[in-house]
Design an enzyme around this catalytic site. Structure first.
Site: not given
Length: 359
Positions: A144, A299, A328
């Site tokens: 991320c 996601d 995610h």
């Protein structure tokens, strides 16, 4: 980013769930603790810890891998439970695995920004890993916003990065959807106001903000799902671990938060080639190493367009994009991801390493 809520975010009902979870945790232990894989802390600096996991004895890859976690939450999502652990996937394939946990900044850290996180903290951890393993370069794998920092580092120090891997990365900020729809691009919101009020961007504030991506799911639907599976001990244990991870937030250093919101999100300087870190302009043309981009097709936070233009912009002739049907969190914790996705990811890194029998 909803500045009118700054004064009332602590009273939002969602955080009553956190209190209930903490009460449950005092009375019941989950079946498997978060981060079940033993590790040793081999380096500390300020709040960060560099963890090293005991390598498997049978086969060792000659190139170590450094997992660079995101700047929010805790890295336990990468070591969720024994059969759903990204860390253990790499260990099982003979990798020497290190993980960078940024820790929780205090108000004394509010001045820390990209230069500190990339050219000092991350650079020092890379030095420790290469010195301990006697490697010339390593596999750098960011999660991320950790992928954002890893990509900047790789552009600054390409000679130290054998490969660049990224899981749900945030690189191109000129995109709609997910968290990008929550942030105002207009200058009417000044993130410095939040920093001036709290010193750092409060982790619970960020958790509340992210929950607004899908408020029905986060504040109602998942608890209805819990009710439907309340007698399933395995489901309950997994649900509570995931909930615990989601609520175990950390603050983001004030200067870093401001740079993400202004330099990266509002002005998209990384993609435009105008981002400066430590007096050096980040040039994507230096990224000639193999690059892996893992995208969650479902996601809800980071859309594919947050990284695909980056892959198209780099000069590397060895780029791989894996679009996997997961959200995610499911990219790291889903059962299917650990039977299909992560073996493929490990094979990708292994193909760009040299493996040799140990002993």
């Amino acid at each position: 980013m909803f500045p009118n809520l700054v004064g009332s975010w602590r009273t939002l009902p969602v955080f009553g769930v956190k209190t209930a979870l903490e009460r449950h945790s005092r009375n019941h232990e989950t079946t498997t603790p978060l981060e079940p894989t033993p590790s040793d802390v081999v380096y500390t600096e300020n709040k960060l810890e560099l963890r090293h996991y005991q390598p498997r004895p049978e086969v060792q890859q000659n190139v170590p891998i450094l997992l660079v976690y995101a700047i929010i939450n805790r890295p336990s999502i990468l070591d969720f439970q024994p059969d759903r652990s990204v860390v253990q996937q790499f260990l099982d394939q003979g990798f020497d695995v290190f993980l960078l946990d940024w820790g929780a900044p205090s108000v004394l850290d509010a001045h820390l920004g990209l230069e500190d996180f990339v050219t000092r903290y991350l650079a020092n951890c890379v030095d420790v890993v290469t010195e301990r393993t006697e490697a010339d370069a390593l596999h750098l794998f960011g999660y991320c916003t950790g992928a954002t920092l890893a990509a900047i580092f790789a552009a600054l120090y390409p000679q130290l990065v054998r490969t660049l891997g990224m899981l749900a990365p945030v690189l191109n900020f000129d995109v709609d959807g997910g968290i990008f729809d929550l942030w105002g691009r207009e200058e009417s919101y000044n993130p410095q106001h939040l920093v001036d009020t709290f010193g750092n961007a409060p982790g619970e504030w960020l958790a509340m903000e992210f929950s607004l991506v899908d408020p029905v799911e986060y504040h109602l639907a998942r608890y209805l799902s819990l009710y439907e599976h309340i007698a399933d001990e395995e489901f309950l244990s997994r649900f509570l671990r995931r909930l615990q991870w989601g609520f175990d937030t950390v603050d983001v250093a004030g200067e870093l938060y401001t740079e993400f919101l202004v330099d990266l999100y509002r002005e998209n300087r990384l993609m435009k080639g105008t981002l400066s870190v430590g007096g050096e302009t980040i040039d994507l043309e230096t990224l000639e190493m193999p690059i892996l981009d893992i995208i969650g097709m479902d996601d809800q936070f980071i859309p594919a367009e947050a990284s695909l233009p980056f892959i198209e912009a780099v000069p590397s002739t060895d780029t791989t994009v894996i679009e996997y049907p997961a959200d995610h969190v499911g990219l790291s914790t889903g059962e299917g991801a650990h039977t299909d996705l992560w073996p493929r990811v490990c094979e990708w890194f292994a193909a760009r390493s040299e493996a040799s029998p140990n002993g």
